[in-house]
Design a protein around this motif. Structure first.
Motif, PDB file in Angstrom:
ATOM      1  N   TYR A 152      -5.488   8.981  -2.491  1.00 15.23           N
ATOM      2  CA  TYR A 152      -4.741   7.847  -2.098  1.00 15.23           C
ATOM      3  C   TYR A 152      -3.861   8.054  -1.210  1.00 15.23           C
ATOM      4  O   TYR A 152      -3.072   9.232  -1.278  1.00 15.23           O
ATOM      5  CB  TYR A 152      -3.874   7.315  -3.385  1.00 15.23           C
ATOM      6  CG  TYR A 152      -4.954   6.991  -4.352  1.00 15.23           C
ATOM      7  CD1 TYR A 152      -5.361   5.799  -4.738  1.00 15.23           C
ATOM      8  CD2 TYR A 152      -5.279   8.080  -5.311  1.00 15.23           C
ATOM      9  CE1 TYR A 152      -6.211   5.329  -5.842  1.00 15.23           C
ATOM     10  CE2 TYR A 152      -6.412   7.644  -6.521  1.00 15.23           C
ATOM     11  CZ  TYR A 152      -6.696   6.459  -6.580  1.00 15.23           C
ATOM     12  OH  TYR A 152      -7.482   6.106  -7.525  1.00 15.23           O
ATOM     13  N   ILE A 177      -2.596   0.608  -4.022  1.00 16.35           N
ATOM     14  CA  ILE A 177      -3.603   0.871  -3.183  1.00 16.35           C
ATOM     15  C   ILE A 177      -4.803   0.578  -4.146  1.00 16.35           C
ATOM     16  O   ILE A 177      -5.709  -0.024  -3.711  1.00 16.35           O
ATOM     17  CB  ILE A 177      -3.815   2.448  -3.222  1.00 16.35           C
ATOM     18  CG1 ILE A 177      -2.724   2.703  -1.853  1.00 16.35           C
ATOM     19  CG2 ILE A 177      -5.056   2.878  -2.649  1.00 16.35           C
ATOM     20  CD1 ILE A 177      -2.315   4.011  -1.594  1.00 16.35           C
ATOM     21  N   VAL A 230      -0.679   7.143   2.029  1.00 19.71           N
ATOM     22  CA  VAL A 230       0.276   6.459   2.815  1.00 19.71           C
ATOM     23  C   VAL A 230       0.863   7.006   4.033  1.00 19.71           C
ATOM     24  O   VAL A 230       0.970   8.272   3.913  1.00 19.71           O
ATOM     25  CB  VAL A 230       1.465   6.350   1.665  1.00 19.71           C
ATOM     26  CG1 VAL A 230       2.503   5.585   2.392  1.00 19.71           C
ATOM     27  CG2 VAL A 230       1.353   5.647   0.422  1.00 19.71           C
ATOM     28  N   TYR A 270      -6.288   3.973   3.765  1.00 19.25           N
ATOM     29  CA  TYR A 270      -5.271   4.239   2.583  1.00 19.25           C
ATOM     30  C   TYR A 270      -5.950   4.784   1.163  1.00 19.25           C
ATOM     31  O   TYR A 270      -5.327   5.261   0.349  1.00 19.25           O
ATOM     32  CB  TYR A 270      -4.906   2.826   2.415  1.00 19.25           C
ATOM     33  CG  TYR A 270      -5.807   1.720   1.912  1.00 19.25           C
ATOM     34  CD1 TYR A 270      -6.128   1.373   0.353  1.00 19.25           C
ATOM     35  CD2 TYR A 270      -6.084   0.690   3.097  1.00 19.25           C
ATOM     36  CE1 TYR A 270      -6.975   0.552   0.237  1.00 19.25           C
ATOM     37  CE2 TYR A 270      -7.227  -0.291   2.416  1.00 19.25           C
ATOM     38  CZ  TYR A 270      -7.513  -0.407   1.350  1.00 19.25           C
ATOM     39  OH  TYR A 270      -8.254  -1.320   0.993  1.00 19.25           O
ATOM     40  N   LEU A 275       0.930  -1.033   0.010  1.00 16.26           N
ATOM     41  CA  LEU A 275      -0.015  -0.033   0.080  1.00 16.26           C
ATOM     42  C   LEU A 275       0.809   1.240  -0.171  1.00 16.26           C
ATOM     43  O   LEU A 275       0.357   2.363   0.388  1.00 16.26           O
ATOM     44  CB  LEU A 275      -0.935  -0.095   1.210  1.00 16.26           C
ATOM     45  CG  LEU A 275      -1.992  -1.098   1.360  1.00 16.26           C
ATOM     46  CD1 LEU A 275      -2.648  -1.076   2.421  1.00 16.26           C
ATOM     47  CD2 LEU A 275      -2.994  -1.046  -0.026  1.00 16.26           C
ATOM     48  N   SER A 276       1.961   1.253  -0.482  1.00 18.34           N
ATOM     49  CA  SER A 276       2.973   2.353  -0.738  1.00 18.34           C
ATOM     50  C   SER A 276       2.909   2.744  -1.996  1.00 18.34           C
ATOM     51  O   SER A 276       3.609   3.863  -2.262  1.00 18.34           O
ATOM     52  CB  SER A 276       4.245   1.792  -0.034  1.00 18.34           C
ATOM     53  OG  SER A 276       4.797   0.854  -1.166  1.00 18.34           O
TER      54      SER A 276
END
Length: 215
Positions: free
Chosen positions: A150, A52, A152, A119, A46-47
């Motif tokens: 989005y 995502i 992080v 996220y 999820l980076s």
């Protein structure tokens, strides 16, 4: 005596072989476990925006197919009515849907969650008004704004927006999927983060409540 020595040697050989096989098996399992763990971390990366999108798509499919458990509450506050639904998989929170509306406005916020933090946030606002016609047959229009964030570590890495209008007398209205996204100039999620914190604080609430601070 000779047979005893042979048996002892055979047992020692078998024991060594079993120990070696055990060590190889343990080593193989450790490698397999590392590979599996690495594979899972890649699957749930999820980076990045792509990671995502992948996770959002998976969870959204579960929502559409009604595979997630859901609980929630409704509230009335300052002429605004709303409801909140928490979606989880085996006790793990995956998403929160927050809807609120008054006489001419409605808003839906969808928070996709991992380890207690959002996220991805999808916000869909609609403002409706009269747009001509007659008292007997008025024409209305809905001005729709969709926003996608989005995130992080609670910081936006991309935010997109699309706007379009739906008219009650139109023979063909625009479809959301056909309206292009535009990069937002202001990517602040300060207000959304406040709302999310309130939603998390009230996740044990059930039924109908008069008013919820912050919503």
């Amino acid at each position: 005596m000779k047979n005893l020595l042979l048996i002892s040697a055979l047992i020692f050989t078998i024991s060594c072989k079993d120990e070696k096989d055990k060590n190889v098996s343990n080593s193989s399992n450790a490698i397999s476990s590392k590979v599996k763990s690495h594979s899972l971390s890649l699957e749930n990366d999820l980076s990045s925006v792509d990671g995502i999108k992948h996770e959002y798509s998976k969870v959204n499919s579960q929502l559409v197919e009604k595979k997630l458990d859901s609980v929630g509450f409704k509230y009335e506050c300052d002429e605004i009515s709303g409801n909140v639904v928490y979606y989880s998989d085996k006790g793990v929170l995956k998403a929160i849907k927050h809807f609120q509306a008054d006489s001419h406005f409605s808003s839906t916020e969808n928070y996709f969650v991992n380890e207690g933090k959002p996220y991805f946030i999808f916000k869909d606002d609609t403002v409706w008004s009269f747009d001509g016609g007659t008292p007997e047959k008025p024409i209305t229009k809905d001005d729709v704004t969709e926003q996608r964030f989005y995130l992080v570590d609670n910081k936006t890495i991309q935010c997109l927006e699309k706007k379009y209008t739906l008219r009650s007398n139109a023979t063909s209205n625009p479809q959301s999927e056909n309206v292009p996204n535009k990069e937002m100039k202001n990517c602040s999620i300060a207000e959304l983060q406040k709302t999310f914190d309130v939603l998390m604080k009230n996740k044990e609430r059930r039924g109908d409540v008069e008013c919820t601070d912050g919503l």
